[in-house]
Design a protein around this motif. Structure first.
Motif, PDB file in Angstrom:
ATOM      1  N   GLU A  92       1.005  -1.343   0.003  1.00  0.00           N
ATOM      2  CA  GLU A  92      -0.366  -0.047  -0.260  1.00  0.00           C
ATOM      3  C   GLU A  92       1.001   1.244   0.217  1.00  0.00           C
ATOM      4  OE1 GLU A  92      -3.190   0.358   2.680  1.00  0.00           O
ATOM      5  OE2 GLU A  92      -3.689  -2.285   2.210  1.00  0.00           O
ATOM      6  N   ARG A  93       2.401   1.015   0.497  1.00  0.00           N
ATOM      7  CA  ARG A  93       2.775   2.131   1.081  1.00  0.00           C
ATOM      8  C   ARG A  93       4.105   2.384   0.102  1.00  0.00           C
ATOM      9  NH1 ARG A  93       0.744   1.223   5.773  1.00  0.00           N
ATOM     10  NH2 ARG A  93      -0.859   3.128   6.897  1.00  0.00           N
ATOM     11  N   GLY A  94       4.175   0.790  -0.814  1.00  0.00           N
ATOM     12  CA  GLY A  94       4.952   0.792  -1.863  1.00  0.00           C
ATOM     13  C   GLY A  94       6.790   0.509  -0.802  1.00  0.00           C
ATOM     14  N   TYR A  95       6.365  -0.037   0.154  1.00  0.00           N
ATOM     15  CA  TYR A  95       8.193  -0.553   1.195  1.00  0.00           C
ATOM     16  C   TYR A  95       8.549  -2.180   0.939  1.00  0.00           C
ATOM     17  CZ  TYR A  95       7.811   4.343   2.273  1.00  0.00           C
ATOM     18  OH  TYR A  95       7.793   6.093   2.020  1.00  0.00           O
ATOM     19  N   LEU A  96       9.316  -1.929   1.288  1.00  0.00           N
ATOM     20  CA  LEU A  96       9.858  -3.680   1.560  1.00  0.00           C
ATOM     21  C   LEU A  96      10.848  -3.602   2.681  1.00  0.00           C
ATOM     22  CD1 LEU A  96      10.316  -6.384   0.454  1.00  0.00           C
ATOM     23  CD2 LEU A  96      12.591  -5.671  -0.695  1.00  0.00           C
ATOM     24  N   TYR A  97      10.645  -4.260   3.446  1.00  0.00           N
ATOM     25  CA  TYR A  97      11.524  -4.388   4.355  1.00  0.00           C
ATOM     26  C   TYR A  97      12.478  -5.464   4.497  1.00  0.00           C
ATOM     27  CZ  TYR A  97       8.278  -0.544   6.363  1.00  0.00           C
ATOM     28  OH  TYR A  97       7.711   0.695   6.560  1.00  0.00           O
ATOM     29  N   TYR A  98      13.677  -5.144   4.819  1.00  0.00           N
ATOM     30  CA  TYR A  98      14.489  -6.805   4.850  1.00  0.00           C
ATOM     31  C   TYR A  98      15.231  -6.435   6.233  1.00  0.00           C
ATOM     32  CZ  TYR A  98      18.728  -4.062   2.577  1.00  0.00           C
ATOM     33  OH  TYR A  98      19.736  -2.638   2.597  1.00  0.00           O
ATOM     34  N   SER A  99      15.747  -7.832   6.806  1.00  0.00           N
ATOM     35  CA  SER A  99      16.763  -8.191   7.460  1.00  0.00           C
ATOM     36  C   SER A  99      17.909  -8.304   6.962  1.00  0.00           C
ATOM     37  CB  SER A  99      16.186  -8.494   8.437  1.00  0.00           C
ATOM     38  OG  SER A  99      15.812 -10.232   8.048  1.00  0.00           O
TER      39      SER A  99
END
Length: 166
Positions: A92-99
């Motif tokens: 929805e916001r256009g983000y990817l989070y990665y660790s």
């Protein structure tokens, strides 16, 4: 359902009822610990790590994206990456989070094309193994039995811990 087979270095898929097993990707696949499906745009994001332990070649670390028809595979994060692990998508916001649980453990927010990286604030993170999004918060599970809650702008809300269960 998409899943990684780290013993055979491939990503597979199967229908929810267990039929239709198919090898989706096997070229250039190392250890895939994180998979995240973007059902809106019909894409699969995955962490991909190849190491020198396999007897040759140059090690690599990256986060990649591929369309669900197997086309348009591309590397979206390759720099400043040590040991990519978990992924979480906010389409929805256009983000990817990665660790990244390398020498300097961190969780990073990027746009879906890998641009504009922002390291999320944290205290005492060692091995961020799991990520989940819910109601504007990012939940980070550390393998050292610790759970942190972070807002989408990176503010740490609840540094905490979980009791270790043996």
């Amino acid at each position: 359902v998409y899943f990684s087979d780290n013993g055979m270095f491939r990503i597979c898929r199967v229908f929810l009822n267990g039929t239709g097993f198919e090898v989706f990707l096997d070229a250039g696949i190392g250890v895939v610990d994180g998979l995240s499906l973007d059902w809106r745009n019909r894409r699969l994001y995955f962490s991909n790590m190849g190491t020198h332990y396999w007897g040759g070649g140059t090690p690599w670390q990256r986060v990649e994206m591929v369309k669900l028809d197997g086309t348009q595979r591309r590397r979206i994060v390759e720099k400043a990456l040590d040991k990519p692990r978990a992924l979480a998508l906010d389409t929805e916001r256009g983000y990817l989070y990665y660790s990244d649980w390398g020498e300097v453990a961190k969780v990073v927010k990027v746009e879906l094309d890998g641009s504009n990286p922002v390291v999320m604030k944290h205290n005492g993170m060692h091995n961020p193994n799991g990520l989940a999004l819910g109601e504007g918060q990012l939940y980070i599970l550390d393998s050292h039995a610790r759970l942190d809650v972070v807002t989408e702008n990176g503010t740490q809300l609840a540094p905490g811990s979980l009791d270790k269960i043996d």
